[in-house]
Scaffold this motif. Structure first.
Motif: not given
Length: 133
Positions: A15-40
């Motif tokens: 259940g953990r695909l690398a490409k969507p997680a990297m794209l969510r991270g690129w957008r500075k979002r949580c790699p799990n849900c893509g909703m919450g901010p990744l950085f403080d």
């Protein structure tokens, strides 16, 4: 100590695909849900996601994003600098100032995105580092 992947249940390995997680991270979002901010802040990874509760504090990207940023910016700037000098023959001082500003601006834009992508791949590959005792 690192976990032995063979001892994890099958549900934790899937259940953990690398490409969507990297794209969510690129957008500075949580790699799990893509909703919450990744950085403080600019580059500090959140302790946990505000939306899904995923722990993020143990992801360490270290120097990887900086190297990737330098690689991309350098490969863009070198040909542009050559083309600028060969076709337009501008004043060297104006080129140095213009390219310096553009190089710094591009680096500041790319650095958090590269770090987000690295954190995303770490999350997808379960590269969580060590927990302190």
């Amino acid at each position: 100590m690192a976990q032995d992947v063979s001892l994890l249940p099958e549900t934790e390995l899937s259940g953990r695909l690398a490409k969507p997680a990297m794209l969510r991270g690129w957008r500075k979002r949580c790699p799990n849900c893509g909703m919450g901010p990744l950085f403080d802040g600019y580059l500090k990874v959140q302790h946990s996601c505000g939306s899904c509760g995923q722990e993020l504090h143990h992801h360490r990207a270290d120097d990887g994003p900086a190297y990737l940023t330098i690689l991309v910016v350098g490969h863009l700037m070198a040909p542009l600098l050559h083309l600028t000098f060969s076709h337009f023959e501008p004043d060297p001082l104006s080129v140095a100032i213009g390219f310096s500003v553009f190089c710094v601006a591009l680096s500041l834009y790319l650095l958090p995105r590269m770090k987000g992508a690295v954190v995303g791949i770490q999350w997808a590959k379960r590269m969580h580092g060590f927990k302190s005792a």
